[in-house]
Design a protein around this motif. Sequence first.
Motif, short mmCIF file in Angstrom:
data_model
loop_
_atom_site.label_atom_id
_atom_site.label_comp_id
_atom_site.label_asym_id
_atom_site.label_seq_id
_atom_site.Cartn_x
_atom_site.Cartn_y
_atom_site.Cartn_z
N TYR A 53 0.69 -1.02 -0.09
CA TYR A 53 -0.57 -0.02 0.01
C TYR A 53 0.95 1.28 -0.07
CZ TYR A 53 -4.00 -3.43 1.21
OH TYR A 53 -5.26 -3.83 0.93
N PHE A 54 1.65 1.47 1.00
CA PHE A 54 2.96 2.52 0.32
C PHE A 54 3.99 1.90 -0.27
CE2 PHE A 54 6.42 4.13 2.24
CZ PHE A 54 6.39 5.49 2.15
N ASN A 55 4.67 2.29 -1.22
CA ASN A 55 5.76 2.35 -1.75
C ASN A 55 7.00 3.18 -1.90
OD1 ASN A 55 5.92 -0.56 -2.45
ND2 ASN A 55 4.45 0.27 -4.33
N GLN A 56 8.27 3.20 -1.70
CA GLN A 56 9.05 4.37 -1.76
C GLN A 56 9.86 3.56 -3.08
OE1 GLN A 56 11.08 3.24 1.56
NE2 GLN A 56 10.79 5.46 3.10
N CYS A 57 10.65 4.53 -4.02
CA CYS A 57 10.10 4.92 -5.67
C CYS A 57 11.38 3.73 -5.78
CB CYS A 57 10.87 6.80 -5.68
SG CYS A 57 12.73 6.84 -5.41
N GLY A 58 10.96 2.89 -6.74
CA GLY A 58 12.23 2.07 -7.18
C GLY A 58 13.19 2.13 -8.51
N ASP A 59 13.60 0.93 -8.65
CA ASP A 59 14.63 1.16 -10.39
C ASP A 59 13.01 0.62 -11.17
OD1 ASP A 59 16.89 1.82 -9.13
OD2 ASP A 59 17.39 0.25 -9.59
N ARG B 89 -4.79 4.11 -6.65
CA ARG B 89 -3.28 3.30 -6.14
C ARG B 89 -3.08 4.88 -5.64
NH1 ARG B 89 -0.46 2.73 -3.70
NH2 ARG B 89 1.78 2.50 -3.99
N LEU B 90 -3.00 6.09 -5.88
CA LEU B 90 -2.59 6.64 -5.44
C LEU B 90 -2.93 7.08 -4.53
CD1 LEU B 90 -1.02 10.11 -6.20
CD2 LEU B 90 -2.84 10.91 -6.82
N LYS B 91 -4.50 6.82 -4.18
CA LYS B 91 -4.96 7.19 -3.26
C LYS B 91 -4.03 6.55 -1.79
CE LYS B 91 -9.15 8.81 -0.48
NZ LYS B 91 -10.80 8.56 -1.22
N GLU B 92 -4.53 5.36 -2.12
CA GLU B 92 -4.05 4.69 -1.80
C GLU B 92 -2.33 4.79 -0.58
OE1 GLU B 92 -4.11 0.72 -2.88
OE2 GLU B 92 -2.20 0.32 -3.41
N GLN B 93 -1.74 4.70 -1.56
CA GLN B 93 -0.31 5.88 -1.91
C GLN B 93 -0.37 6.96 -0.75
OE1 GLN B 93 2.34 4.36 -2.26
NE2 GLN B 93 4.09 5.68 -1.58
N ILE B 94 -1.18 7.57 -0.94
CA ILE B 94 -1.10 9.35 -0.14
C ILE B 94 -1.60 9.13 1.40
CG2 ILE B 94 -2.29 11.49 -0.05
CD1 ILE B 94 -2.99 11.84 -2.86
N LEU B 95 -2.72 8.10 0.85
CA LEU B 95 -3.07 7.51 2.29
C LEU B 95 -2.20 7.30 3.47
CD1 LEU B 95 -6.36 6.41 2.03
CD2 LEU B 95 -6.07 8.51 3.50
N SER B 96 -1.46 6.06 3.22
CA SER B 96 -0.16 5.41 3.91
C SER B 96 0.87 6.62 4.02
CB SER B 96 0.30 4.59 3.10
OG SER B 96 0.95 4.87 1.70
N ALA B 126 -8.13 16.62 -2.83
CA ALA B 126 -9.64 17.19 -2.21
C ALA B 126 -10.38 16.11 -2.04
CB ALA B 126 -10.20 17.66 -3.96
N SER B 127 -10.75 14.50 -2.33
CA SER B 127 -11.55 13.69 -1.65
C SER B 127 -10.31 13.38 0.11
CB SER B 127 -11.23 12.41 -2.21
OG SER B 127 -9.49 11.61 -2.02
N ILE B 128 -9.20 13.90 0.06
CA ILE B 128 -8.86 13.87 1.44
C ILE B 128 -8.84 14.74 2.42
CG2 ILE B 128 -6.40 12.67 2.64
CD1 ILE B 128 -5.73 11.51 -0.15
N ALA B 133 0.15 17.16 7.74
CA ALA B 133 -0.08 19.18 7.19
C ALA B 133 -0.38 19.25 6.37
CB ALA B 133 1.49 18.24 7.21
N PRO B 134 -0.49 20.56 5.69
CA PRO B 134 -1.42 20.88 4.40
C PRO B 134 -0.62 19.58 3.17
CG PRO B 134 0.54 22.32 5.50
CD PRO B 134 0.30 21.22 6.05
N LEU B 135 -1.65 19.25 2.74
CA LEU B 135 -1.31 18.49 1.69
C LEU B 135 -1.93 19.16 0.42
CD1 LEU B 135 -1.59 14.95 0.16
CD2 LEU B 135 -3.38 15.37 0.93
N LEU B 136 -0.91 19.26 -0.88
CA LEU B 136 -1.10 19.57 -2.28
C LEU B 136 -0.51 19.10 -3.37
CD1 LEU B 136 1.07 22.93 -1.60
CD2 LEU B 136 -1.86 22.09 -1.22
N ALA B 137 -1.49 18.90 -4.16
CA ALA B 137 -1.08 18.19 -5.00
C ALA B 137 -1.45 19.24 -6.87
CB ALA B 137 -2.50 17.50 -6.00
#
Lengths: 498, 456
Positions: A53-59, B89-96, B126-128, B133-137
């Motif tokens: 669910y959380f990734n850091q950037c890869g190659d 996938r982006l939403k998941e990544q932002i939340l985590s 905007a959905s989050i 701390a401030p979150l911008l795109a």
Amino acid sequence: MTLEQKHHESATVGQEVIIRERRLGALLTFQGKGSDLMKLAKENPEGCCHDNYFNQCGDCSSQRAMLPISQIRDAALVNHAPIGCASDLGQFNAQHRRGLRYNAIPVQNIRALSSNLTEKDLIMGGENKLAAALEEAYRRFAPKAIFVTTSCASGIIGDDIEEVTLNAEEKLGIPIVPIYCEGFKSMVWTTGFDAAYHGIVRKLVKPPRERRNDIINIMNFSNQHAFSPLLAKIGMEARYLVHQASVEELAHISEAAATGHMCETLGTYIAASLEKLYGVPELKSPPPYGSLWTDLWLREIGKITGREKLVEKVIVSERKRIAPELEAVRKKLEGRTVFAFGGASFCHNMLALAHDLGLKIVGMMGFHHDMTFDNDYEEIISLKNTLTLVGNIGSYSVCNKQPYQMIKILQDIKPDLVMSRHESLPTQAVKLGIPTFFAADANILGGYDGVVTTGKRILGAIKSRNFVKNLSAHSREPHSAWWKKQKDPFYFAKGKRL
Amino acid sequence: MSLRQANSYKEGSFIDRPRHTCALGGALFTLRALSRVIPIIHASPGCGYNVYTAFNAGAGYLGGGYCGGAAWPSSNVVENEIVFGGEDRLKEQILSTLELMDGDLYVVVSGCMVEMIGDDLLTVVASIKDSPAPLLAVPTPSFKGNSYDGYDIILEGLFEGLTRRQTRKEKGLLNILGIVPGQDVFYRGNLSELKRLLEALGFKVNSFFGDGEDISSIRRAARAEATILLSDVAGQKAASFLEDARGVPTLKLPFPIGAQETENFLKGVAKALGLRDSKVQKLLSFENRRYYEYLERAADIYNDIDLQRYTVIVADSNYAPSVSNFVSEELGFVPVLTVVTDPLTEEKQKEVLLRFHSSGDLPRPLVRFGTQTSDSARFLREAWAPVSNHRYSFTLSPGLVIGSVYERELAEDYSLPLVTLSFPATNRVVFQEARAGYLGGLTLASEIFTTLVSGR
Ligand code: SF4
């Protein structure tokens, strides 16, 4: 595609290589004992490429493909991509210049262009631009061959790279080698090495004119001639591939007595291809790291080239030669705990070295894991070889070079020292205050002398203790207090945990 | 000699060994230069690390910093997302990321893939609702611009997201824009030198990336009395935003290297902001005295062993004119060819040409614009073609090349020493040293002379 089919497909000369997830059952997330992973590979060879669910950037494959081919000294490279994908050319340039200097070849810059895809091309297609870039590369560099690497963008717009390269080949009269290495196609970036080698085998390697019983191919990065003195003792020569090689040299790698490498992750695909297509045997032994594996490696070469007797003699005399120094280093290192991380199979090499040096192995982390390799030889399964040599590994993890996971594991294990290979990641250990040995040049750690060299370098790394402590005391860690308290490094892993 | 130009850069043509990266790259290195900012990269797996490698090596090894290099959060989208869209996938990544990474600001940036498939960063953000701390795109589609543009795009995004129009300005507060972290290998040293000088005049300075600054400097940007813009190219958009939407006027000045240009710079700022002359004079006389006391040291050896050099300069539009003016006016060198390397429109090229001093009878270089790495060799060949009666047909000796590591070949071909200062500069490790201002000029002079006497 099943893994059986892969053995057929992967080593033939189809347009592009099958990604490692599907060909080798590569996986990216695992935590357990070494033996568990071995068992898993038996039960579930298809593996499963888990994501987080959380990734850091890869190659990406594209970068890994561009590294070796940008180093071929009389070829040119066209990266068919938006400008950003060519970002690491500067780094590759530095590497190439160093490689040329090592080999006493006149130093020059890499010859590479970006086709610089822009918004318009993404709508209208980039084929014309690629054709123009190929002509420009030809005009500018007078290369013996031109490589084309694809990118996410060129893949999505669906440019017909085969067509453009074939046309250019006809027009320019030199081989134009498309390398299909779109970053988004594979989560396992080592697929990029396979893609590069695939292109080389497909377009540049010619059938053998003769068999050279005295030459062995060695797939490697640094091109340091570290294996040569040892091979010379049995009357053999190493051909270091593919960095700083010429197109002509590559054409004849099919003539070697065998193919070896500094690490299975890097070398087994091309080794299998050369074996299937041109009958060049892949060495059925671990690579020469640590005394025992070096014995096995030499014996295998002896067997293939009919030098068994000579090899046995050399093994005895070499071991005797290094014994006093090795003993001295061992005494100083004995009992210290070590954790290794890096590319999957090279990590195994580091453990073989650590074992030979009397260090106590407390765990390792590979950046991916291939459940199998292209040739079905038991002798090349590096994990199996490692467990046989060093015993079971209590903390074995696979993690796609994610610092947030690495830090947790290291904090948990608290090794006396870390052995690592892969740029920018050793910093993570240093920030925790752990002295870190970085295997910058894999070649010089090989063979019998390599064991002693590694030992000395590790002793040096230990002496960096104060430097490391100071940096650690003053570096700020970006992970949250909540994460620091979390127990499970793989908390964010998706799906069924392997 | 007249100023000549030739445009080798056609919008969107291929580029040979680029000296810049994409908009995403510029954005990421701008964010990396800010304190405790966590970027969230929405892109394919390799993009983040790729630009990290470029800037780490090319910008004098500036490293990953607080949250950079391998530690940058990234959605790493692959085939599945390309087919079905990457917003989930982006939403998941932002939340985590919000849970796991500790920062003062989170900024979502994008690579070309996700822009091509039409992901909408702004809607996802905007959905989050809940963020520590401030979150911008800020979309940074890599195919739309280079790293200089990326600097502008991200800063404009930050100013838009973090500032409001202020009717009352803070007296003496200035912003500095136009120095791009990473592309300018010495960005941090340059900013602190300019800040040092401005503070000596009593100003307060938001340089955003300087020593001890954090994102509060971004927040205060709209309260500034003016924005000093030190580039004809980078920072233009961000400065216009501050001017048009936040009422902070822009004061455009050349990027100053050495005593003369820095003096002009300080006078320019003082004049625009109505500072007392005596205050400026006091600082100038102190700085000039120190500067020339040092430079004077080189005078003996300069004349004893003839250190004057024909100089070839290869650098971006900030450095090319300034270094050219510097070596000519302050070191007495003869700049023979100056290649400006960043991609510029014809209009911009005209502006940059005006930066080359044209006063007096000092020799001016031939100025050419070339984004391709092999351009400089070609330009030099053209200019120095050994044709009889050709006006340049004497040897380029004694000479000197000032450029990036890509100029090594050129330098070797003509057997000239090389001083690196432009990106990529993989042959140096840069900490706090500057090239701008008084101290930066001294450092540059000292390095040039050191290179010339290094065989002694
Ligand atoms: S766009 Fe794709 S090919 Fe290019 S750097 Fe990113 S992941 Fe790699």
